[in-house]
Design a protein around this motif. Sequence first.
Motif, PDB file in Angstrom:
ATOM      1  N   GLU A  30      -1.307  41.095 119.864  1.00 27.32           N
ATOM      2  CA  GLU A  30      -0.545  40.679 121.237  1.00 27.32           C
ATOM      3  C   GLU A  30       1.049  41.230 120.793  1.00 27.32           C
ATOM      4  OE1 GLU A  30      -2.593  38.586 119.917  1.00 27.32           O
ATOM      5  OE2 GLU A  30      -3.554  37.524 121.667  1.00 27.32           O
ATOM      6  N   HIS A  31       1.692  40.958 119.562  1.00 28.08           N
ATOM      7  CA  HIS A  31       2.824  41.224 119.321  1.00 28.08           C
ATOM      8  C   HIS A  31       2.827  41.989 117.861  1.00 28.08           C
ATOM      9  CE1 HIS A  31       4.015  38.565 122.584  1.00 28.08           C
ATOM     10  NE2 HIS A  31       3.093  37.614 121.935  1.00 28.08           N
ATOM     11  N   LYS A  32       3.637  42.959 117.816  1.00 30.50           N
ATOM     12  CA  LYS A  32       3.749  43.937 116.786  1.00 30.50           C
ATOM     13  C   LYS A  32       5.330  44.058 116.198  1.00 30.50           C
ATOM     14  CE  LYS A  32      -0.392  46.427 117.217  1.00 30.50           C
ATOM     15  NZ  LYS A  32      -1.036  47.873 117.351  1.00 30.50           N
ATOM     16  N   PHE A  33       5.726  43.861 115.016  1.00 28.69           N
ATOM     17  CA  PHE A  33       7.236  44.124 114.533  1.00 28.69           C
ATOM     18  C   PHE A  33       6.961  44.881 113.402  1.00 28.69           C
ATOM     19  CE2 PHE A  33       6.817  40.170 116.938  1.00 28.69           C
ATOM     20  CZ  PHE A  33       8.131  40.558 117.751  1.00 28.69           C
ATOM     21  N   PHE A  34       7.999  45.835 113.154  1.00 30.10           N
ATOM     22  CA  PHE A  34       8.300  46.638 112.127  1.00 30.10           C
ATOM     23  C   PHE A  34       9.619  46.070 111.611  1.00 30.10           C
ATOM     24  CE2 PHE A  34       9.225  50.289 109.345  1.00 30.10           C
ATOM     25  CZ  PHE A  34       8.114  50.321 108.812  1.00 30.10           C
ATOM     26  N   LEU A  35       9.763  45.443 110.199  1.00 30.98           N
ATOM     27  CA  LEU A  35      10.920  44.911 109.830  1.00 30.98           C
ATOM     28  C   LEU A  35      11.392  45.915 108.553  1.00 30.98           C
ATOM     29  CD1 LEU A  35      10.699  41.149 109.552  1.00 30.98           C
ATOM     30  CD2 LEU A  35      11.464  42.476 111.396  1.00 30.98           C
ATOM     31  N   LYS A  73       5.163  53.016 110.770  1.00 32.94           N
ATOM     32  CA  LYS A  73       5.542  52.158 111.992  1.00 32.94           C
ATOM     33  C   LYS A  73       4.361  52.453 113.148  1.00 32.94           C
ATOM     34  CE  LYS A  73       8.928  52.250 115.203  1.00 32.94           C
ATOM     35  NZ  LYS A  73       8.089  51.707 116.317  1.00 32.94           N
ATOM     36  N   ALA A  74       3.758  51.456 113.589  1.00 34.70           N
ATOM     37  CA  ALA A  74       2.842  51.523 114.738  1.00 34.70           C
ATOM     38  C   ALA A  74       3.711  51.857 115.920  1.00 34.70           C
ATOM     39  CB  ALA A  74       2.214  50.190 115.214  1.00 34.70           C
ATOM     40  N   ALA A  75       3.382  52.987 116.938  1.00 35.02           N
ATOM     41  CA  ALA A  75       3.982  53.321 117.862  1.00 35.02           C
ATOM     42  C   ALA A  75       4.392  52.125 118.855  1.00 35.02           C
ATOM     43  CB  ALA A  75       3.104  54.107 118.852  1.00 35.02           C
ATOM     44  N   ASP A  76       3.731  51.033 119.045  1.00 36.11           N
ATOM     45  CA  ASP A  76       3.918  50.019 119.958  1.00 36.11           C
ATOM     46  C   ASP A  76       4.406  48.913 119.221  1.00 36.11           C
ATOM     47  OD1 ASP A  76       1.635  49.715 118.438  1.00 36.11           O
ATOM     48  OD2 ASP A  76       0.345  48.723 120.041  1.00 36.11           O
ATOM     49  N   ALA A  77       5.068  49.093 117.869  1.00 33.57           N
ATOM     50  CA  ALA A  77       5.717  47.891 117.321  1.00 33.57           C
ATOM     51  C   ALA A  77       7.175  47.908 117.638  1.00 33.57           C
ATOM     52  CB  ALA A  77       5.481  48.093 115.886  1.00 33.57           C
ATOM     53  N   HIS A  78       7.898  46.861 117.676  1.00 32.32           N
ATOM     54  CA  HIS A  78       9.360  46.600 117.587  1.00 32.32           C
ATOM     55  C   HIS A  78       9.963  46.809 116.386  1.00 32.32           C
ATOM     56  CE1 HIS A  78       9.560  44.732 121.824  1.00 32.32           C
ATOM     57  NE2 HIS A  78       8.405  44.302 121.684  1.00 32.32           N
ATOM     58  N   GLU A  79      10.749  47.675 116.172  1.00 27.13           N
ATOM     59  CA  GLU A  79      11.610  47.818 114.965  1.00 27.13           C
ATOM     60  C   GLU A  79      12.851  46.931 115.021  1.00 27.13           C
ATOM     61  OE1 GLU A  79      12.194  51.852 113.803  1.00 27.13           O
ATOM     62  OE2 GLU A  79      13.055  51.053 111.801  1.00 27.13           O
ATOM     63  N   ILE A  80      13.095  46.272 113.820  1.00 29.51           N
ATOM     64  CA  ILE A  80      13.966  45.424 113.551  1.00 29.51           C
ATOM     65  C   ILE A  80      14.888  45.898 112.307  1.00 29.51           C
ATOM     66  CG2 ILE A  80      15.052  43.289 113.445  1.00 29.51           C
ATOM     67  CD1 ILE A  80      13.096  42.095 115.047  1.00 29.51           C
ATOM     68  N   THR A 102      -0.291  45.796 111.607  1.00 25.73           N
ATOM     69  CA  THR A 102      -0.124  46.457 112.922  1.00 25.73           C
ATOM     70  C   THR A 102      -0.913  47.653 113.281  1.00 25.73           C
ATOM     71  OG1 THR A 102       1.916  47.808 112.360  1.00 25.73           O
ATOM     72  CG2 THR A 102       2.229  45.469 113.122  1.00 25.73           C
ATOM     73  N   THR A 103      -1.545  48.415 112.183  1.00 23.13           N
ATOM     74  CA  THR A 103      -2.161  49.372 112.543  1.00 23.13           C
ATOM     75  C   THR A 103      -3.731  49.297 112.093  1.00 23.13           C
ATOM     76  OG1 THR A 103      -1.690  50.085 110.383  1.00 23.13           O
ATOM     77  CG2 THR A 103      -0.142  50.906 111.933  1.00 23.13           C
ATOM     78  N   VAL A 104      -4.060  48.636 110.948  1.00 23.64           N
ATOM     79  CA  VAL A 104      -5.335  48.768 110.591  1.00 23.64           C
ATOM     80  C   VAL A 104      -6.139  47.682 110.872  1.00 23.64           C
ATOM     81  CG1 VAL A 104      -7.128  49.531 108.812  1.00 23.64           C
ATOM     82  CG2 VAL A 104      -5.216  50.929 108.966  1.00 23.64           C
ATOM     83  N   VAL A 105      -5.259  46.601 110.382  1.00 23.84           N
ATOM     84  CA  VAL A 105      -6.198  45.147 110.187  1.00 23.84           C
ATOM     85  C   VAL A 105      -6.183  44.693 111.569  1.00 23.84           C
ATOM     86  CG1 VAL A 105      -6.185  42.835 109.372  1.00 23.84           C
ATOM     87  CG2 VAL A 105      -5.074  44.883 108.029  1.00 23.84           C
ATOM     88  N   PHE A 106      -4.675  44.440 112.371  1.00 27.37           N
ATOM     89  CA  PHE A 106      -4.986  44.007 113.778  1.00 27.37           C
ATOM     90  C   PHE A 106      -4.296  45.022 114.794  1.00 27.37           C
ATOM     91  CE2 PHE A 106      -4.391  40.239 110.802  1.00 27.37           C
ATOM     92  CZ  PHE A 106      -5.506  39.746 111.009  1.00 27.37           C
TER      93      PHE A 106
END
Length: 215
Positions: A135-140, A185-192, A127-131
């Motif tokens: 369009e959609h980012k998640f942090f599990l 965790k990317a700032a724009d990622a949804h954390e679950i 979510t931070t370096v590769v892509f």
Amino acid sequence: MILAIDGPAGAGKSTVAKLVAKELGLTFLDTGAMYRGVTLEVLRLELDPADAEACARVAASLKLEFDAQGKLHLDGRPGEPAIRSSSVTRAVSQVSAHAAVRAIVVAQQQRIAATSRGVVAEGRDTTTVVFPRAEHKFFLTASSHERARRRALELGTPQALEHIRAEIEERDRKDSTRAVSPLVKAADAHEIITDGMSAEDVARALLAIVAGKRA
Ligand code: DC
């Protein structure tokens, strides 16, 4: 479309990513498997995982390919199950911390995404370096106790829970504190937070967010 999922070891990323990829008809990209593949080859050649140059030479010469089931092959040979062995698991944080190794592996990940209809990628820096423009980012994530419990269940060794938990916490520490592309965790990622959720529950939650964003 690119959907990127990051998080610590044992958070269930790969099971969830596979379910989501199947549902959306996208390619599943297990980025950790590629670092494990390089590590397996480093160990097979009896090279030092701390030697950045030697590890980068291996990464540059090794052909890493995924089959239709999303399983990694190394120079045409199946990587499973050897890439999941405990010797690889112990050395992979060291090999994947080298900037020169990461540059080579990340370029391959970006090439895989560019040549497919879309990917569901999972790892530590997708979510931070590769892509970064996924369009959609998640942090599990999940507590280390929960992650160790799942891993022990998977391995069929419930008596090893505390040992597995210590190993997971050590890998978290290495992956989150390294100088190059640490796990954040990317700032724009949804954390679950997945404690108490099944992989199907988590996949449903992700898909609902994806559908909501599209609507
Ligand atoms: O997800 P996994 O446990 O199979 O990953 C193995 C190791 O690879 C992990 O400890 C850190 C590294 N890794 C990484 O540095 N960057 C990624 N995108 C994925 C994995």
